[in-house]
Structures are given as structure tokens and as C-alpha cells.
Design a protein around this motif. Structure first.
Motif, PDB file in Angstrom:
ATOM      1  N   ALA A  59      21.521  68.999  60.484  1.00 36.72           N
ATOM      2  CA  ALA A  59      20.246  68.568  59.913  1.00 36.72           C
ATOM      3  C   ALA A  59      19.303  69.743  59.698  1.00 36.72           C
ATOM      4  CB  ALA A  59      19.584  67.550  60.827  1.00 36.72           C
ATOM      5  N   LYS A  60      18.801  69.865  58.470  1.00 36.84           N
ATOM      6  CA  LYS A  60      17.736  70.820  58.160  1.00 36.84           C
ATOM      7  C   LYS A  60      16.398  70.097  57.982  1.00 36.84           C
ATOM      8  CE  LYS A  60      20.840  74.004  55.719  1.00 36.84           C
ATOM      9  NZ  LYS A  60      21.150  74.626  54.394  1.00 36.84           N
ATOM     10  N   ASN A  61      16.475  68.795  57.697  1.00 38.32           N
ATOM     11  CA  ASN A  61      15.290  67.978  57.452  1.00 38.32           C
ATOM     12  C   ASN A  61      15.372  66.717  58.311  1.00 38.32           C
ATOM     13  OD1 ASN A  61      14.798  69.716  55.095  1.00 38.32           O
ATOM     14  ND2 ASN A  61      16.394  68.489  54.104  1.00 38.32           N
ATOM     15  N   LEU A  62      14.208  66.088  58.526  1.00 41.72           N
ATOM     16  CA  LEU A  62      14.149  64.828  59.265  1.00 41.72           C
ATOM     17  C   LEU A  62      13.265  63.843  58.508  1.00 41.72           C
ATOM     18  CD1 LEU A  62      14.672  63.086  61.818  1.00 41.72           C
ATOM     19  CD2 LEU A  62      12.600  64.121  62.798  1.00 41.72           C
ATOM     20  N   VAL A  63      13.804  62.657  58.248  1.00 45.73           N
ATOM     21  CA  VAL A  63      13.039  61.559  57.671  1.00 45.73           C
ATOM     22  C   VAL A  63      12.873  60.486  58.744  1.00 45.73           C
ATOM     23  CG1 VAL A  63      13.110  59.613  56.054  1.00 45.73           C
ATOM     24  CG2 VAL A  63      13.683  61.917  55.265  1.00 45.73           C
ATOM     25  N   VAL A  64      11.631  60.092  58.981  1.00 39.18           N
ATOM     26  CA  VAL A  64      11.319  59.045  59.954  1.00 39.18           C
ATOM     27  C   VAL A  64      10.767  57.843  59.202  1.00 39.18           C
ATOM     28  CG1 VAL A  64       9.972  58.417  61.989  1.00 39.18           C
ATOM     29  CG2 VAL A  64      10.845  60.757  61.744  1.00 39.18           C
ATOM     30  N   PHE A  65      11.470  56.718  59.322  1.00 35.64           N
ATOM     31  CA  PHE A  65      11.029  55.464  58.703  1.00 35.64           C
ATOM     32  C   PHE A  65      10.126  54.710  59.668  1.00 35.64           C
ATOM     33  CE2 PHE A  65      15.269  56.108  56.709  1.00 35.64           C
ATOM     34  CZ  PHE A  65      14.883  56.106  55.373  1.00 35.64           C
ATOM     35  N   LEU A  66       9.006  54.193  59.172  1.00 46.17           N
ATOM     36  CA  LEU A  66       8.088  53.403  59.977  1.00 46.17           C
ATOM     37  C   LEU A  66       7.971  52.015  59.347  1.00 46.17           C
ATOM     38  CD1 LEU A  66       5.347  56.089  60.700  1.00 46.17           C
ATOM     39  CD2 LEU A  66       7.361  55.503  62.070  1.00 46.17           C
ATOM     40  N   HIS A  67       8.493  51.029  60.048  1.00 43.22           N
ATOM     41  CA  HIS A  67       8.605  49.675  59.498  1.00 43.22           C
ATOM     42  C   HIS A  67       7.279  48.931  59.485  1.00 43.22           C
ATOM     43  CE1 HIS A  67       8.231  47.663  63.412  1.00 43.22           C
ATOM     44  NE2 HIS A  67       9.024  48.601  63.923  1.00 43.22           N
ATOM     45  N   GLY A  68       7.279  47.785  58.858  1.00 41.42           N
ATOM     46  CA  GLY A  68       6.092  46.964  58.738  1.00 41.42           C
ATOM     47  C   GLY A  68       5.905  45.999  59.900  1.00 41.42           C
ATOM     48  N   TYR A  69       4.798  45.319  59.874  1.00 44.72           N
ATOM     49  CA  TYR A  69       4.407  44.338  60.903  1.00 44.72           C
ATOM     50  C   TYR A  69       5.445  43.215  60.968  1.00 44.72           C
ATOM     51  CZ  TYR A  69       1.398  40.743  63.082  1.00 44.72           C
ATOM     52  OH  TYR A  69       0.864  39.775  63.893  1.00 44.72           O
ATOM     53  N   GLY A  70       5.948  42.967  62.169  1.00 42.60           N
ATOM     54  CA  GLY A  70       6.882  41.867  62.367  1.00 42.60           C
ATOM     55  C   GLY A  70       8.333  42.206  62.121  1.00 42.60           C
ATOM     56  N   ALA A  71       8.637  43.434  61.723  1.00 42.46           N
ATOM     57  CA  ALA A  71      10.024  43.873  61.521  1.00 42.46           C
ATOM     58  C   ALA A  71      10.432  44.742  62.713  1.00 42.46           C
ATOM     59  CB  ALA A  71      10.144  44.629  60.206  1.00 42.46           C
ATOM     60  N   GLU A  81       5.230  47.685  70.370  1.00 42.17           N
ATOM     61  CA  GLU A  81       4.712  46.407  70.848  1.00 42.17           C
ATOM     62  C   GLU A  81       5.489  45.230  70.262  1.00 42.17           C
ATOM     63  OE1 GLU A  81       0.596  46.018  69.914  1.00 42.17           O
ATOM     64  OE2 GLU A  81       0.000  47.855  70.957  1.00 42.17           O
ATOM     65  N   ALA A  82       5.674  44.184  71.095  1.00 42.05           N
ATOM     66  CA  ALA A  82       6.189  42.919  70.573  1.00 42.05           C
ATOM     67  C   ALA A  82       5.144  42.326  69.642  1.00 42.05           C
ATOM     68  CB  ALA A  82       6.495  41.963  71.714  1.00 42.05           C
ATOM     69  N   CYS A  83       5.596  41.644  68.597  1.00 36.27           N
ATOM     70  CA  CYS A  83       4.680  41.119  67.585  1.00 36.27           C
ATOM     71  C   CYS A  83       4.359  39.657  67.849  1.00 36.27           C
ATOM     72  CB  CYS A  83       5.319  41.272  66.188  1.00 36.27           C
ATOM     73  SG  CYS A  83       4.263  40.703  64.852  1.00 36.27           S
ATOM     74  N   ALA A  84       3.077  39.382  68.057  1.00 35.63           N
ATOM     75  CA  ALA A  84       2.659  38.006  68.330  1.00 35.63           C
ATOM     76  C   ALA A  84       2.925  37.096  67.135  1.00 35.63           C
ATOM     77  CB  ALA A  84       1.181  37.985  68.694  1.00 35.63           C
ATOM     78  N   GLY A  85       2.820  37.649  65.931  1.00 35.77           N
ATOM     79  CA  GLY A  85       3.003  36.842  64.735  1.00 35.77           C
ATOM     80  C   GLY A  85       4.450  36.661  64.335  1.00 35.77           C
ATOM     81  N   ALA A  86       5.364  37.395  64.960  1.00 34.50           N
ATOM     82  CA  ALA A  86       6.797  37.301  64.663  1.00 34.50           C
ATOM     83  C   ALA A  86       7.539  37.661  65.942  1.00 34.50           C
ATOM     84  CB  ALA A  86       7.186  38.236  63.518  1.00 34.50           C
ATOM     85  N   LEU A  90       9.633  67.785  58.126  1.00 38.12           N
ATOM     86  CA  LEU A  90       9.538  66.371  58.485  1.00 38.12           C
ATOM     87  C   LEU A  90       8.967  65.580  57.307  1.00 38.12           C
ATOM     88  CD1 LEU A  90       9.249  63.950  60.589  1.00 38.12           C
ATOM     89  CD2 LEU A  90       6.954  64.882  61.037  1.00 38.12           C
ATOM     90  N   ALA A  91       9.497  64.377  57.086  1.00 36.22           N
ATOM     91  CA  ALA A  91       8.902  63.455  56.122  1.00 36.22           C
ATOM     92  C   ALA A  91       8.761  62.085  56.775  1.00 36.22           C
ATOM     93  CB  ALA A  91       9.754  63.343  54.862  1.00 36.22           C
ATOM     94  N   LEU A  92       7.648  61.441  56.531  1.00 35.53           N
ATOM     95  CA  LEU A  92       7.393  60.089  57.022  1.00 35.53           C
ATOM     96  C   LEU A  92       7.493  59.118  55.859  1.00 35.53           C
ATOM     97  CD1 LEU A  92       4.298  60.823  59.299  1.00 35.53           C
ATOM     98  CD2 LEU A  92       6.699  60.719  59.952  1.00 35.53           C
ATOM     99  N   VAL A  93       8.240  58.047  56.063  1.00 35.41           N
ATOM    100  CA  VAL A  93       8.416  57.016  55.038  1.00 35.41           C
ATOM    101  C   VAL A  93       8.008  55.683  55.648  1.00 35.41           C
ATOM    102  CG1 VAL A  93      10.026  55.834  53.502  1.00 35.41           C
ATOM    103  CG2 VAL A  93      10.309  58.283  53.953  1.00 35.41           C
ATOM    104  N   GLY A  94       6.925  55.109  55.144  1.00 32.59           N
ATOM    105  CA  GLY A  94       6.411  53.881  55.732  1.00 32.59           C
ATOM    106  C   GLY A  94       6.417  52.711  54.782  1.00 32.59           C
ATOM    107  N   PHE A  95       6.467  51.526  55.381  1.00 30.84           N
ATOM    108  CA  PHE A  95       6.306  50.290  54.617  1.00 30.84           C
ATOM    109  C   PHE A  95       5.196  49.464  55.255  1.00 30.84           C
ATOM    110  CE2 PHE A  95       7.164  45.744  53.987  1.00 30.84           C
ATOM    111  CZ  PHE A  95       7.064  45.689  52.602  1.00 30.84           C
ATOM    112  N   SER A  96       4.202  49.069  54.471  1.00 26.73           N
ATOM    113  CA  SER A  96       3.109  48.201  54.902  1.00 26.73           C
ATOM    114  C   SER A  96       2.381  48.797  56.110  1.00 26.73           C
ATOM    115  CB  SER A  96       3.665  46.802  55.190  1.00 26.73           C
ATOM    116  OG  SER A  96       2.642  45.855  55.293  1.00 26.73           O
ATOM    117  N   GLN A  97       2.442  48.164  57.282  1.00 27.28           N
ATOM    118  CA  GLN A  97       1.771  48.734  58.455  1.00 27.28           C
ATOM    119  C   GLN A  97       2.338  50.111  58.789  1.00 27.28           C
ATOM    120  OE1 GLN A  97       2.168  47.213  62.690  1.00 27.28           O
ATOM    121  NE2 GLN A  97       0.099  46.437  62.254  1.00 27.28           N
TER     122      GLN A  97
END
Length: 226
Positions: free
Chosen positions: A15-27, A55-60, A106-113
Motif C-alpha cells: 500500500a502506498k495510499n489509504l482510502v477510509v470509507f465513512l458510512h452513513g447513519y444507521g449503516a 455508537e449503536a444507532c437508536a434509529g436503526a 490518505l483519502a476520506l470517502v464519506g456517505f451522508s453522516q
């Protein structure tokens, strides 16, 4: 709770690069790691990790959250990002060390929250990430950028015109606030798309990350003079 989640090693073996995925609320982290499999051919020298939010998600009940949402308190997103940010920042440092990757690659890839967290943490890193790619999210606390921002990564924000969860206008509010803070950002409008990621978004996102990593100049350690 210690942050952790599914990983994909670099297809090239190193690895020369790192991509970190950050998921959305309830996933959870399993929601986005498949995108890494789609991008492995395009980014063979890149490791991928998709941590579960702490954190555990109260809504899901089966899902996770970076911070709670009641949608009744206009300041809860800012407080949530501020509280969750330090733990995520530590995870990024640990994962970079684990992979042996320089922090500027480093690259950050997010969805929603996850986009909210990507922008919040990524723009406050001591060493700027190469890129932030955000789908269907928003910039939380834009009024704090002028004093808080320490990083200037490349940014691409994507949003569907028919998003029923995070208003489409959040795209323009984010890019305008970033520009005001002298942080340029690109954007892509997904016509007809709801709260999600489509094939064109994945194609453009992968190409954006490839270009961002290609443009990084990793500092070289000078050889000692004997």
C-alpha cells in the motif's frame, strides 16, 4: 468503543495510499467496503478500510452512528462531529501506521453522516489528506472553518437532485462556505438521484482519487552524510 471494520489490502501487495470509507447513519462499515473492491483495479497501490462508527444507532438497532440525531436540535450535528472527531482522528493515525502509509496519502470517502465526519475531521488534520470525496452529505459548522481549518485537501462533493434525506441545496451551501474559507472544492450533480451513490458517481469518484494520489508529493527523507 475502539473503532474498527473491514479492510482490503492493496491489490499490488504494497500500500502506498489509504482510502477510509465513512458510512452513513444507521449503516456500518460493511455498507461501503464493496466500493473498494470496485476501485482496486483503478487504485492497485491503495489499501481500503471501512470502520464501523463507534455508537449503536437508536434509529436503526442493527446499525451504527457517528453521532445521534433527533432532528430537533439545530446544533446537534456540530456537537456530534466535535465529539466523534478526536476518536476518528486517532483511528486514522493508527491505520496509516498499520499500513505504513504517509499521512499525506490518505483519502476520506464519506456517505451522508460519513461525509459530515470526513469534512469535519479531514479539514482539521495536522497533515492535509490527499482528498475528501463526499456523497449526499453536508458541511457541518461552516462558520468555524476560518479558525479551525488546518488542511487543504482536494475535495469533490456529489449529491442527487432528488435526495429525500439530506437536501440537495446542502451541496451548494458546502461549496460556497468552503470557497469563503479559501478551500476550493469540485462538485457533481446527479440528476434524478435520491439519497444514494450511482455508477457515474463511483466512476467519477475513483478517477478523482486516482488523480489526487498522483498529485501528492511525498516528502523524501534526506540520506545521512557519513
Amino acid at each position: 468503543m475502539k473503532i474498527d471494520g473491514p479492510r482490503l489490502d492493496a491489490a499490488s501487495g504494497k500500500a502506498k495510499n489509504l482510502v477510509v470509507f465513512l458510512h452513513g447513519y444507521g449503516a456500518d462499515g460493511n455498507d461501503l467496503i464493496a466500493i473498494g473492491r470496485e476501485w482496486q483495479e483503478l487504485l492497485p497501490d491503495t489499501a481500503f478500510v471501512s470502520p464501523h462508527a463507534p455508537e449503536a444507532c437508536a434509529g436503526a438497532p442493527m446499525g451504527r452512528q457517528w453521532f445521534s440525531l433527533t432532528f430537533r436540535d439545530p446544533h446537534e450535528r456540530w456537537r456530534g462531529c466535535a465529539q466523534a472527531g478526536p476518536g476518528l482522528d486517532r483511528f486514522l493515525d493508527e491505520e496509516l501506521e498499520r499500513q505504513g502509509v504517509a499521512p499525506e496519502r490518505l483519502a476520506l470517502v464519506g456517505f451522508s453522516q460519513g461525509t459530515m465526519m470526513s469534512l469535519h475531521v479531514g479539514l482539521r488534520r495536522r497533515i492535509s489528506p490527499a482528498a475528501i470525496l463526499g456523497f449526499s452529505g453536508m458541511l457541518v459548522g461552516p462558520e468555524h472553518l476560518a479558525t479551525d481549518a488546518t488542511a487543504r485537501p482536494r475535495i469533490l462533493l456529489m449529491h442527487g437532485t432528488h435526495d429525500q434525506v439530506v437536501p440537495f441545496d446542502a451541496l451548494f451551501m458546502a461549496t460556497e462556505a468552503l470557497a469563503k474559507a479559501e478551500i476550493p472544492a469540485e462538485f457533481h450533480i446527479a440528476h434524478g438521484l435520491g439519497h444514494g451513490i450511482d455508477g457515474e458517481g463511483l466512476r467519477q469518484g475513483g478517477a478523482f482519487l486516482k488523480a489526487a494520489f498522483k498529485g501528492v508529493k511525498t516528502p523524501q527523507v534526506a540520506a545521512s552524510q557519513g
